[in-house]
Design an enzyme around this catalytic site. Structure first.
Site: not given
Ligand code: ATP
Ligand code: LTN
Length: 333
Positions: A203, A118, A200
């Protein structure tokens, strides 16, 4: 009458209200949250204090917190079974985070890959909150004496640090905290981008074709899967280097409960086109009822606010007791 049942183990997790939740969030975390509420004492939170480590527009943040809260209910979290609340409504989170930051080393925080990523992506706003983010996350978990924390693979390192902090404080102050374990699903823990399957699904990806939001329209979902990047082959088989197909097989397996060999048999000789359409359809089928429930929930703002208040009250009682105990142990009066 005395119950001779052992108390249920406690589960805690949280999600940031940063825009639309994705299929990655659903398969990596939320789907698991829903099934755990049957057998565990579950507490789930919308992590709005974490969200302000990135600059937020106030009106938009308020809207996203409400929508994320409603989406948690729409995917199947039942406020009669689990406590669901907004992080900033329980002040103990910010309070314990400060305490824990005094027991966390600069070097440990500097090693967090999410901080490093980040910092590169948002070089104009590398704030102290972004750096100490894992202390707030540890506070979230430790305040509820959680045994298990269901998250996606990308959160494993933060969970390890939460454990290290808990063990350290326990060593100094005699069992202040329960040391939590991560619960990472076997399938779906790392859903990849539909456009660049080595990254990964996120969003924050500017290419909207790379990710599926839980509230995307069915036709958009179908189109995103039709256009999903695969390799030049045609066989639906899990194999090294076939990241795009592997990712689609993972998504299909997580949604249908079918095993990989079953899926390979189902699409034997049928090619990628058929397979991508089937994955798109499985996603539409899973998300349509979620979207219907979301529409009903979001139309009743007063109902949502009542549920938020009830969730915060239930969570606040537990958190307040644990915080008071920690303050006492470390000598605050
Ligand atoms: P950003 O990608 O914007 O940094 P994020 O989606 O990683 O945000 P959160 O929205 O807080 O962050 O994530 C919530 C949950 O979703 C966490 O448990 C994270 O591990 C899971 N998660 C996020 N993206 C994925 C993915 N691509 N595959 C599986 N699990 C995910
Ligand atoms: N950092 C997490 C969200 C989060 C969390 C938590 C997850 C905040 N507090 C406590 C588990 C437990 C993320 O997924 N980005």
């Amino acid at each position: 009458m005395e119950s001779n049942q052992t108390p249920k183990k406690r589960v805690f997790s949280a999600i940031q209200p940063s825009g639309m939740l994705t299929l990655g969030n659903y398969l990596g975390a939320l789907k698991n949250w829903v099934s755990l509420q049957e057998s565990y004492d579950c507490i789930y939170s919308v992590a709005d204090l974490h969200a302000i480590t990135a600059r937020q527009e106030p009106a938009l943040l308020r809207k996203q917190v409400t929508e994320t809260f409603a989406l948690l209910l729409a995917v199947g979290i039942n406020p009669e079974k689990a406590a669901v609340f907004v992080q900033s409504h329980v002040p103990a989170h910010a309070e314990l985070a400060w305490v824990l930051s005094c027991f966390t080393q600069f070097g440990e925080l500097g090693r967090m890959t999410q901080f490093k990523d980040k910092s590169i992506r948002h070089a104009d706003n590398i704030n102290a909150g972004l750096f100490s983010y894992p202390c707030l996350m540890a506070a979230d978990i430790l305040l509820y004496r959680a045994d298990y924390v269901p998250v996606g693979e990308d959160q494993r390192q933060h969970l390890e640090l939460s454990r290290d902090i808990a063990v350290r404080v326990n060593g100094l102050y005699n069992d202040a905290f329960t040391v939590p374990d991560a619960l990472i699903p076997k399938i779906g823990a790392r859903v990849m981008s539909l456009q660049d399957p080595q990254k990964k699904m996120s969003k924050s990806d500017p290419n909207a074709g790379a990710w599926v939001a839980l509230l995307d329209k069915p036709d958009d979902i179908r189109r995103k899967f039709r256009r999903a990047v695969t390799d030049s082959g045609s066989e639906v088989h899990v194999a090294q280097g076939k990241d795009g197909v592997n990712n689609l097989i993972g998504i299909y397996a997580a949604l249908t409960g079918k095993s990989v060999p079953e899926i390979e048999r189902e699409f034997d000789g049928r090619g990628y086109g058929d397979f991508k359409a089937a994955v798109g359809e499985a996603v539409v089928e899973a998300l349509t009822p979620v979207q219907e429930r979301f529409a009903r929930l979001i139309a009743d703002k007063a109902g949502l606010e009542r549920l938020m208040a009830e969730g915060a009250e239930a969570a606040g009682k537990i958190a307040g007791r644990v915080l008071a105990k920690v303050y006492r142990k470390i000598g605050l009066r």
